[in-house]
Design a protein around this motif. Structure first.
Motif, PDB file in Angstrom:
ATOM      1  N   MET A  75       0.851  -1.192   0.000  1.00 60.24           N
ATOM      2  CA  MET A  75       0.000   0.000   0.000  1.00 60.24           C
ATOM      3  C   MET A  75       0.881   1.233   0.000  1.00 60.24           C
ATOM      4  SD  MET A  75      -3.049  -0.805   2.646  1.00 60.24           S
ATOM      5  CE  MET A  75      -4.093   0.554   2.241  1.00 60.24           C
ATOM      6  N   ASN A  76       0.486   2.207  -0.790  1.00 59.86           N
ATOM      7  CA  ASN A  76       1.202   3.467  -0.810  1.00 59.86           C
ATOM      8  C   ASN A  76       0.770   4.290   0.400  1.00 59.86           C
ATOM      9  OD1 ASN A  76       2.559   5.764  -1.440  1.00 59.86           O
ATOM     10  ND2 ASN A  76       1.178   6.377  -3.074  1.00 59.86           N
ATOM     11  N   THR A  77       1.714   4.558   1.277  1.00 55.55           N
ATOM     12  CA  THR A  77       1.404   5.349   2.475  1.00 55.55           C
ATOM     13  C   THR A  77       1.880   6.788   2.340  1.00 55.55           C
ATOM     14  OG1 THR A  77       3.457   4.579   3.487  1.00 55.55           O
ATOM     15  CG2 THR A  77       1.449   3.339   3.992  1.00 55.55           C
ATOM     16  N   TYR A  78       2.373   7.159   1.161  1.00 57.79           N
ATOM     17  CA  TYR A  78       2.888   8.518   0.935  1.00 57.79           C
ATOM     18  C   TYR A  78       1.843   9.371   0.232  1.00 57.79           C
ATOM     19  CZ  TYR A  78       7.341   6.264   1.897  1.00 57.79           C
ATOM     20  OH  TYR A  78       8.356   5.563   2.479  1.00 57.79           O
ATOM     21  N   ASP A  79       1.924  10.684   0.452  1.00 60.56           N
ATOM     22  CA  ASP A  79       1.042  11.590  -0.256  1.00 60.56           C
ATOM     23  C   ASP A  79       1.657  11.959  -1.616  1.00 60.56           C
ATOM     24  OD1 ASP A  79       3.115  13.054   0.742  1.00 60.56           O
ATOM     25  OD2 ASP A  79       1.905  14.749   1.387  1.00 60.56           O
ATOM     26  N   LYS A  80       0.898  12.661  -2.439  1.00 60.40           N
ATOM     27  CA  LYS A  80       1.312  12.966  -3.806  1.00 60.40           C
ATOM     28  C   LYS A  80       2.561  13.851  -3.848  1.00 60.40           C
ATOM     29  CE  LYS A  80      -0.482  14.708  -8.138  1.00 60.40           C
ATOM     30  NZ  LYS A  80      -1.592  15.360  -8.811  1.00 60.40           N
ATOM     31  N   PHE A  86      10.496  12.966  -4.215  1.00 61.14           N
ATOM     32  CA  PHE A  86      11.543  11.951  -4.134  1.00 61.14           C
ATOM     33  C   PHE A  86      11.380  10.931  -5.255  1.00 61.14           C
ATOM     34  CE2 PHE A  86      10.908  13.361   0.274  1.00 61.14           C
ATOM     35  CZ  PHE A  86      12.187  13.841   0.528  1.00 61.14           C
ATOM     36  N   ARG A  87      12.503  10.603  -5.855  1.00 59.37           N
ATOM     37  CA  ARG A  87      12.469   9.633  -6.957  1.00 59.37           C
ATOM     38  C   ARG A  87      12.281   8.206  -6.435  1.00 59.37           C
ATOM     39  NH1 ARG A  87      15.984   9.740 -12.280  1.00 59.37           N
ATOM     40  NH2 ARG A  87      15.307   7.782 -13.136  1.00 59.37           N
ATOM     41  N   TYR A  88      12.914   7.879  -5.336  1.00 63.06           N
ATOM     42  CA  TYR A  88      12.822   6.541  -4.750  1.00 63.06           C
ATOM     43  C   TYR A  88      12.158   6.627  -3.388  1.00 63.06           C
ATOM     44  CZ  TYR A  88      16.282   5.484  -8.308  1.00 63.06           C
ATOM     45  OH  TYR A  88      16.933   5.357  -9.491  1.00 63.06           O
ATOM     46  N   VAL A  89      11.190   5.769  -3.154  1.00 61.97           N
ATOM     47  CA  VAL A  89      10.541   5.672  -1.849  1.00 61.97           C
ATOM     48  C   VAL A  89      10.527   4.203  -1.454  1.00 61.97           C
ATOM     49  CG1 VAL A  89       9.094   7.714  -2.099  1.00 61.97           C
ATOM     50  CG2 VAL A  89       8.244   5.510  -2.875  1.00 61.97           C
ATOM     51  N   GLU A  90      10.452   3.955  -0.171  1.00 62.26           N
ATOM     52  CA  GLU A  90      10.412   2.593   0.339  1.00 62.26           C
ATOM     53  C   GLU A  90       9.018   2.273   0.822  1.00 62.26           C
ATOM     54  OE1 GLU A  90      13.008   0.990   3.442  1.00 62.26           O
ATOM     55  OE2 GLU A  90      14.632   1.873   2.297  1.00 62.26           O
ATOM     56  N   LEU A  91       8.538   1.099   0.442  1.00 59.41           N
ATOM     57  CA  LEU A  91       7.268   0.607   0.962  1.00 59.41           C
ATOM     58  C   LEU A  91       7.603  -0.416   2.034  1.00 59.41           C
ATOM     59  CD1 LEU A  91       5.329   0.168  -2.383  1.00 59.41           C
ATOM     60  CD2 LEU A  91       5.130   2.027  -0.752  1.00 59.41           C
ATOM     61  N   ASN A  92       7.377  -0.053   3.244  1.00 56.34           N
ATOM     62  CA  ASN A  92       7.760  -0.890   4.371  1.00 56.34           C
ATOM     63  C   ASN A  92       6.612  -1.826   4.742  1.00 56.34           C
ATOM     64  OD1 ASN A  92       8.813  -1.978   6.703  1.00 56.34           O
ATOM     65  ND2 ASN A  92       9.544  -0.021   7.481  1.00 56.34           N
ATOM     66  N   PRO A  93       6.846  -3.140   4.792  1.00 60.56           N
ATOM     67  CA  PRO A  93       5.762  -4.065   5.142  1.00 60.56           C
ATOM     68  C   PRO A  93       5.353  -4.005   6.608  1.00 60.56           C
ATOM     69  CG  PRO A  93       7.802  -5.266   4.841  1.00 60.56           C
ATOM     70  CD  PRO A  93       8.079  -3.844   4.457  1.00 60.56           C
ATOM     71  N   VAL A  94       6.113  -3.280   7.422  1.00 58.53           N
ATOM     72  CA  VAL A  94       5.746  -3.138   8.828  1.00 58.53           C
ATOM     73  C   VAL A  94       4.502  -2.259   8.948  1.00 58.53           C
ATOM     74  CG1 VAL A  94       6.513  -2.232  11.052  1.00 58.53           C
ATOM     75  CG2 VAL A  94       8.104  -3.476   9.591  1.00 58.53           C
ATOM     76  N   PHE A  95       4.382  -1.317   8.015  1.00 54.82           N
ATOM     77  CA  PHE A  95       3.213  -0.435   8.027  1.00 54.82           C
ATOM     78  C   PHE A  95       2.011  -1.158   7.421  1.00 54.82           C
ATOM     79  CE2 PHE A  95       6.799   2.702   7.596  1.00 54.82           C
ATOM     80  CZ  PHE A  95       6.819   3.020   8.933  1.00 54.82           C
ATOM     81  N   GLU A  96       1.014  -0.413   7.095  1.00 53.40           N
ATOM     82  CA  GLU A  96      -0.238  -0.984   6.601  1.00 53.40           C
ATOM     83  C   GLU A  96      -0.041  -1.664   5.238  1.00 53.40           C
ATOM     84  OE1 GLU A  96      -4.768   0.573   5.802  1.00 53.40           O
ATOM     85  OE2 GLU A  96      -3.258   1.952   6.504  1.00 53.40           O
ATOM     86  N   THR A  97      -0.556  -2.885   5.110  1.00 60.77           N
ATOM     87  CA  THR A  97      -0.512  -3.626   3.850  1.00 60.77           C
ATOM     88  C   THR A  97      -1.859  -4.279   3.597  1.00 60.77           C
ATOM     89  OG1 THR A  97       0.298  -5.604   4.956  1.00 60.77           O
ATOM     90  CG2 THR A  97       1.961  -4.157   4.010  1.00 60.77           C
ATOM     91  N   ASN A  98      -2.048  -4.732   2.362  1.00 62.68           N
ATOM     92  CA  ASN A  98      -3.252  -5.475   2.008  1.00 62.68           C
ATOM     93  C   ASN A  98      -3.009  -6.957   2.254  1.00 62.68           C
ATOM     94  OD1 ASN A  98      -4.789  -3.256   1.078  1.00 62.68           O
ATOM     95  ND2 ASN A  98      -3.673  -3.291  -0.852  1.00 62.68           N
ATOM     96  N   ALA A  99      -4.001  -7.750   1.936  1.00 64.87           N
ATOM     97  CA  ALA A  99      -3.846  -9.206   2.024  1.00 64.87           C
ATOM     98  C   ALA A  99      -2.806  -9.653   0.985  1.00 64.87           C
ATOM     99  CB  ALA A  99      -5.175  -9.887   1.765  1.00 64.87           C
TER     100      ALA A  99
END
Length: 121
Positions: A75-80, A86-99
């Motif tokens: 899930m994208n937890t960043y705003d627009k 930033f060109r690169y962002v990290e999606l951390n699985p510790v935060f909110e995720t889907n199934a």
């Protein structure tokens, strides 16, 4: 082409047609070498098309485009504004995720691959 659902479907239709008309063409000797090779390998082409359908569905590839069959795990937890800044962002699985993605490759990996290829060029 290996691993693309729609190309596998086209190949399946062609191989299915060759198998369905095999009795008519079995007695004829063709001078066309390409047709003779295709017709001789009609069952191999049929099996290749079935495996291509399977891997295309597994990789979510339809005419070389990734298709989102289910909701992605990430899930994208960043705003627009953050994504534009930033060109690169990290999606951390510790935060909110889907199934978890049940079948196939998560389409988010295709987006990551596109960004990787654009930085290499």
């Amino acid at each position: 082409m290996f691993g693309d659902f729609c190309h596998g479907l086209i190949l399946l239709i062609f191989a299915g047609w060759m198998v369905s008309v095999e009795k008519e063409h079995m007695d004829k000797n063709s001078k066309n070498e390409i047709w003779a090779i295709f017709f001789g390998g009609r069952y191999v082409i049929l099996m290749m098309s079935l495996f291509t359908l399977y891997t295309g569905f597994l990789y979510n590839e339809f005419f070389c485009k990734s298709v989102m069959v289910m909701t992605p795990y990430w899930m994208n937890t960043y705003d627009k504004e953050t994504l534009e800044k930033f060109r690169y962002v990290e999606l951390n699985p510790v935060f909110e995720t889907n199934a978890p993605y049940i079948f196939g490759v998560d389409p988010v990996w295709a987006v990551q691959y596109i960004f990787l290829c654009s930085t290499l060029n």
